[in-house]
Design a protein around this motif. Structure first.
Motif, mmCIF file in Angstrom:
data_model
loop_
_atom_site.group_PDB
_atom_site.id
_atom_site.type_symbol
_atom_site.label_atom_id
_atom_site.label_comp_id
_atom_site.label_asym_id
_atom_site.label_seq_id
_atom_site.Cartn_x
_atom_site.Cartn_y
_atom_site.Cartn_z
ATOM 1 N N ASN A 1 23.058 43.597 39.543
ATOM 2 C CA ASN A 1 22.537 44.929 39.728
ATOM 3 C C ASN A 1 23.517 45.783 38.999
ATOM 4 O OD1 ASN A 1 20.476 43.849 41.357
ATOM 5 N ND2 ASN A 1 21.845 44.067 43.202
ATOM 6 N N GLU A 2 24.502 45.389 38.388
ATOM 7 C CA GLU A 2 25.549 46.036 37.909
ATOM 8 C C GLU A 2 26.094 47.201 38.453
ATOM 9 O OE1 GLU A 2 24.300 47.585 34.129
ATOM 10 O OE2 GLU A 2 23.869 45.338 33.122
ATOM 11 N N ASP A 3 26.337 46.961 39.987
ATOM 12 C CA ASP A 3 27.164 47.595 40.828
ATOM 13 C C ASP A 3 28.522 47.480 40.832
ATOM 14 O OD1 ASP A 3 27.875 48.807 43.235
ATOM 15 O OD2 ASP A 3 26.248 48.092 44.438
ATOM 16 N N VAL A 4 29.184 48.569 40.361
ATOM 17 C CA VAL A 4 30.546 48.435 39.884
ATOM 18 C C VAL A 4 31.213 48.526 41.246
ATOM 19 C CG1 VAL A 4 32.620 49.589 38.943
ATOM 20 C CG2 VAL A 4 30.248 49.449 37.849
ATOM 21 N N GLU A 5 31.096 49.220 42.227
ATOM 22 C CA GLU A 5 31.853 49.390 43.337
ATOM 23 C C GLU A 5 31.537 48.034 44.202
ATOM 24 O OE1 GLU A 5 31.572 52.386 47.095
ATOM 25 O OE2 GLU A 5 30.725 53.200 45.172
ATOM 26 N N LYS A 6 30.608 47.666 44.360
ATOM 27 C CA LYS A 6 30.311 46.210 45.098
ATOM 28 C C LYS A 6 31.460 45.100 44.616
ATOM 29 C CE LYS A 6 27.922 44.420 48.579
ATOM 30 N NZ LYS A 6 26.293 44.277 48.747
ATOM 31 N N VAL A 7 30.979 45.085 43.135
ATOM 32 C CA VAL A 7 31.707 43.969 42.605
ATOM 33 C C VAL A 7 33.192 44.093 42.710
ATOM 34 C CG1 VAL A 7 32.280 43.326 40.150
ATOM 35 C CG2 VAL A 7 30.070 43.753 40.732
ATOM 36 N N SER A 8 33.832 45.307 42.670
ATOM 37 C CA SER A 8 35.272 45.695 43.115
ATOM 38 C C SER A 8 35.578 45.143 44.410
ATOM 39 C CB SER A 8 35.592 47.061 42.639
ATOM 40 O OG SER A 8 35.353 47.406 41.546
ATOM 41 N N GLN A 9 34.683 45.470 45.201
ATOM 42 C CA GLN A 9 34.951 45.187 46.786
ATOM 43 C C GLN A 9 34.979 43.626 47.126
ATOM 44 O OE1 GLN A 9 35.598 47.176 49.457
ATOM 45 N NE2 GLN A 9 35.833 45.439 50.530
ATOM 46 N N LEU A 10 33.872 43.104 46.183
ATOM 47 C CA LEU A 10 33.870 41.626 46.515
ATOM 48 C C LEU A 10 34.932 40.870 45.834
ATOM 49 C CD1 LEU A 10 29.874 41.366 46.107
ATOM 50 C CD2 LEU A 10 31.126 40.719 48.054
ATOM 51 N N ILE A 11 35.385 41.451 44.757
ATOM 52 C CA ILE A 11 36.448 40.536 44.114
ATOM 53 C C ILE A 11 37.827 40.752 45.126
ATOM 54 C CG2 ILE A 11 38.120 40.897 42.067
ATOM 55 C CD1 ILE A 11 35.851 41.545 40.382
ATOM 56 N N PHE A 12 37.841 42.103 45.500
ATOM 57 C CA PHE A 12 38.850 42.106 46.293
ATOM 58 C C PHE A 12 38.993 41.095 47.760
ATOM 59 C CE2 PHE A 12 41.177 43.972 50.328
ATOM 60 C CZ PHE A 12 42.289 44.125 49.999
ATOM 61 N N ASP A 13 37.831 40.956 48.288
ATOM 62 C CA ASP A 13 37.556 40.058 49.719
ATOM 63 C C ASP A 13 37.791 38.605 49.222
ATOM 64 O OD1 ASP A 13 37.076 42.170 51.180
ATOM 65 O OD2 ASP A 13 35.021 42.283 50.709
ATOM 66 N N LEU A 14 37.315 38.352 47.864
ATOM 67 C CA LEU A 14 37.500 36.912 47.551
ATOM 68 C C LEU A 14 38.972 36.586 47.294
ATOM 69 C CD1 LEU A 14 35.955 34.298 46.038
ATOM 70 C CD2 LEU A 14 36.301 35.557 43.753
ATOM 71 N N SER A 15 39.754 37.610 46.745
ATOM 72 C CA SER A 15 41.205 37.443 46.479
ATOM 73 C C SER A 15 41.738 37.290 47.698
ATOM 74 C CB SER A 15 41.650 38.532 45.692
ATOM 75 O OG SER A 15 42.885 38.596 45.777
ATOM 76 N N ASP A 16 41.376 38.015 48.725
ATOM 77 C CA ASP A 16 42.054 38.051 49.946
ATOM 78 C C ASP A 16 41.773 36.579 50.781
ATOM 79 O OD1 ASP A 16 43.118 39.509 51.983
ATOM 80 O OD2 ASP A 16 41.750 39.522 53.275
ATOM 81 N N THR A 17 40.639 35.936 50.607
ATOM 82 C CA THR A 17 40.359 34.672 51.283
ATOM 83 C C THR A 17 40.999 33.489 50.637
ATOM 84 O OG1 THR A 17 38.099 35.580 51.449
ATOM 85 C CG2 THR A 17 38.186 33.246 51.457
ATOM 86 N N VAL A 18 41.008 33.682 49.045
ATOM 87 C CA VAL A 18 41.687 32.678 48.414
ATOM 88 C C VAL A 18 43.286 32.513 49.011
ATOM 89 C CG1 VAL A 18 42.548 31.738 46.192
ATOM 90 C CG2 VAL A 18 40.109 32.520 46.494
ATOM 91 N N SER A 19 43.870 33.895 49.042
ATOM 92 C CA SER A 19 45.342 33.930 49.204
ATOM 93 C C SER A 19 45.554 33.363 50.601
ATOM 94 C CB SER A 19 45.929 35.391 49.068
ATOM 95 O OG SER A 19 45.590 35.838 48.041
ATOM 96 N N PHE A 20 44.467 33.853 51.678
ATOM 97 C CA PHE A 20 44.838 33.365 53.058
ATOM 98 C C PHE A 20 44.773 31.690 52.989
ATOM 99 C CE2 PHE A 20 42.747 31.886 56.811
ATOM 100 C CZ PHE A 20 43.552 32.582 57.716
ATOM 101 N N ASN A 21 44.029 31.140 52.538
ATOM 102 C CA ASN A 21 43.692 29.755 52.435
ATOM 103 C C ASN A 21 44.888 29.017 51.752
ATOM 104 O OD1 ASN A 21 41.129 28.945 53.879
ATOM 105 N ND2 ASN A 21 40.416 30.461 52.224
ATOM 106 N N LEU A 22 45.492 29.797 50.618
ATOM 107 C CA LEU A 22 46.512 29.216 49.907
ATOM 108 C C LEU A 22 47.766 29.076 50.976
ATOM 109 C CD1 LEU A 22 46.542 30.363 46.141
ATOM 110 C CD2 LEU A 22 46.778 28.005 47.133
ATOM 111 N N ASN A 23 47.935 30.216 51.820
ATOM 112 C CA ASN A 23 48.949 30.292 52.681
ATOM 113 C C ASN A 23 48.922 29.205 53.717
ATOM 114 O OD1 ASN A 23 50.053 32.516 51.473
ATOM 115 N ND2 ASN A 23 49.236 34.091 52.677
ATOM 116 N N GLU A 24 47.400 28.968 53.981
ATOM 117 C CA GLU A 24 47.246 28.106 55.175
ATOM 118 C C GLU A 24 47.858 26.607 54.634
ATOM 119 O OE1 GLU A 24 44.809 28.116 58.391
ATOM 120 O OE2 GLU A 24 46.244 29.627 58.395
ATOM 121 N N LEU A 25 47.499 26.457 53.359
ATOM 122 C CA LEU A 25 47.808 25.090 52.762
ATOM 123 C C LEU A 25 49.299 24.938 52.685
ATOM 124 C CD1 LEU A 25 45.292 24.372 50.035
ATOM 125 C CD2 LEU A 25 45.590 22.978 52.221
ATOM 126 N N ASN A 26 49.827 25.900 52.254
ATOM 127 C CA ASN A 26 51.309 25.919 52.003
ATOM 128 C C ASN A 26 52.172 25.931 53.577
ATOM 129 O OD1 ASN A 26 51.066 25.533 49.292
ATOM 130 N ND2 ASN A 26 50.768 27.901 49.132
#
Lengths: 91, 471
Positions: free
Chosen positions: A66-91
């Protein structure tokens, strides 16, 4: 199927590299490349035990279509947050 | 199902994480795995036969070559290799498109890996069946003689018989095929059928000596409901069943006189009456007969109707016994070896030189049928990776000699005072003894025992499995 911690760690570390790429593509408004990465995330997240990554992948693919810039940025942020959280859990 | 430890798998996905995960999953289960992030490289490796592959798992959407394009390209040189497509695009249209393009299965991402394993195992099973099927097809098509599949022989006698069969295939003249049991009379009859205009219609064969007289009549002519006790419904006979095709009556010389008269009417009038019916029905089939007997002599003895003999003997074709066409023994043996290797799933390299010599020197009184049985036995029993001289049957002359030496054993068995036997047991023992003494030749055995072939068939069945394996 049991996924080892080493496999999960490798998987999440690769996602960190992809998040950097996603941010760069978002700033260039390169939605095609965002879609390709998002499609991959949609396909592999749940298989490695991270259904949330699959969900973000799916939403990101839609937002890029949909070329929705705002949504794309928000989702990248949420994704990054999730990946970091799970990495911390593993470490 | 094929042993998974020897199965090879090609994985194609631009998602390196999934590629690693699936690769380690299948390697742990004994698969040989080849992973490619690019379908173009996988295609080139498979096409150049650098790798041996049993099944492919490929992603659908990839940057340089899609999964669909991969399947289309691979089908250009390999029509059977199973390809399982994976995709995160879960639409019905995509699934239909994938299967239409030739995918074996379609699995959705995120993957449920155990489900993917089941799909792979099924694909391997299919691949194995397809390979076997192809091998059987090749076995038949590689032996093409005058347009006939699976017909083997290069001797002058065999060629002459098939050439004559070809010449008469489109005529309506009656044909009778003479030849010893197991010499391939049915092969000639089939050749007449296959080479003529009737090839797309049924070919129905029946052995007149193997079926009791009253049963044979109902088999040939059919019967109406209530025609006899137990005829709860009507049944069409073989003459009607072979509509526009061919009926092959083997061992016509053993046909009872009453049925000979009925057969003569069928041949003359091309009409039949089902048992218990008054109306006649037209038949459109061609009748081909065969016998191992000298019908002229049978006519003289009064065992065969002279009018039927003349009616049948329009075009006689002789099939020489195998011992008179030595050149056919090796090609036939090689064909049977391939056939039974496929059936028994073994891989034998061939015959030893000594075995080939022995094959050509044995008398093969039971002809091609005996040769076929001998090769089947050798394939099953050999413990080498080829068939050797020891795997082949003894020369019957030697067996007879050895049996003669053992005649004291027979005598011993019969007159052993501590082990008396019934008349029935003695009967069986003696039939078996004479059968072996005659090197399993039924005609001579029946003659020596003073019984007809039908009775011998029945008696041999009772003696199973000692003697009947030689049928």
């Amino acid at each position: 199927m049991l996924i080892s911690s080493a496999q999960k760690l490798k998987y999440l570390n690769r996602r960190l590299d992809e998040i950097i790429e996603l941010r760069s593509f978002a700033s260039e408004k390169n939605f095609l490349c965002i879609k390709m990465i998002a499609h991959k995330l949609k396909g592999n997240g749940k298989t490695f035990g991270y259904p949330l990554i699959t969900n973000y992948g799916q939403l990101l693919e839609e937002a890029a279509s949909n070329e929705d810039v705002e949504k794309v940025s928000q989702l990248i942020f949420d994704l990054s947050d999730t990946v970091s959280f799970n990495l911390n859990e593993l470490n | 199902m094929k042993n998974k430890n020897h199965s090879s798998l090609v994985l194609i996905d631009d998602d390196l994480d999934l590629l690693d995960l699936l690769s380690s999953f299948f390697k742990q289960r004994g698969f040989v795995v080849y992973s490619y992030p690019d379908a173009r490289i996988a295609l080139s490796e498979i096409e150049s036969k650098n790798i041996s592959v049993d099944v492919v798992i490929s992603d659908l959407i990839m940057p340089f070559m899609s999964g669909l394009e991969f399947i289309k390209r691979i089908r250009e040189f390999n029509s059977t290799l199973p390809v399982i497509l994976m995709t995160a695009e879960g639409s019905l249209e995509t699934a239909v498109e994938a299967i239409s393009a030739g995918a074996y299965d379609f699995v959705l991402k995120p993957l449920h890996v155990p489900q993917l394993l089941i799909s792979v195992q099924r694909a391997l099973y299919l691949n194995q069946i397809q390979k076997e099927n192809l091998s059987f097809k090749n076995l038949f098509t590689e032996n093409d003689f005058m347009g006939l599949k699976g017909v083997i022989g290069k001797s002058a006698g065999f060629k002459k018989a098939i050439e004559l069969a070809k010449r008469v295939s489109n005529s309506s003249a009656n044909i009778i095929i003479f030849g010893e049991s197991g010499s391939g009379k049915e092969v000639v009859a089939k050749a007449v059928h296959e080479l003529g205009e009737r090839k797309n219609a049924p070919f129905v064969a029946i052995n007149c000596s193997a079926i009791p007289e009253n049963l044979l009549e109902s088999e040939l002519f059919g019967f109406a409901k209530g025609a006899f006790t137990g005829a709860v419904g009507s049944k069409i006979g073989l003459f009607e069943e072979a509509n526009k095709g061919t009926v092959f009556l083997d061992e016509i010389g053993d046909l009872a006189l009453a049925l000979q008269a009925k057969l003569l009417r069928v041949i003359q009038e091309k009409k039949i009456k089902r048992i218990g019916e008054n109306t006649t029905r037209d038949i459109t089939c061609r009748i081909i007969c065969a016998t191992h007997k000298d019908l002229k002599k049978e006519v003289e003895k009064g065992n065969f109707r002279e009018d039927l003999y003349f009616r049948l003997n329009v075009i006689p074709i002789s099939m020489p016994p195998l011992r008179e066409r030595i050149e056919d023994i090796i090609p036939l043996s090689e064909y049977f070896l391939k056939k039974f290797c496929l059936i028994n799933n073994v891989n034998l390299k061939g015959f030893s030189k000594e075995a080939l010599k022995k094959l050509e020197s044995l008398p093969w009184k039971g002809n091609v049928r005996e040769l076929e049985n001998a090769i089947e036995r050798a394939v099953v029993l050999t413990n080498k990776d080829y068939v050797d001289i020891d795997d082949l049957p003894e020369d019957p002359k030697e067996v007879v000699k050895s049996d003669e030496n053992k005649s004291n054993d027979l005598e011993h068995q019969i007159f052993d005072k501590s082990n008396t036997m019934t008349i029935d047991e003695l009967n069986k023992l003696y039939i078996e003894y004479v059968f072996k003494k005659n090197a399993y030749a039924k005609e001579q055995t029946a003659k020596d025992l003073g019984i007809d072939r039908k009775t011998l068939y029945r008696k041999l069945k009772e003696i199973e499995p000692v003697a009947n394996h030689q049928h």
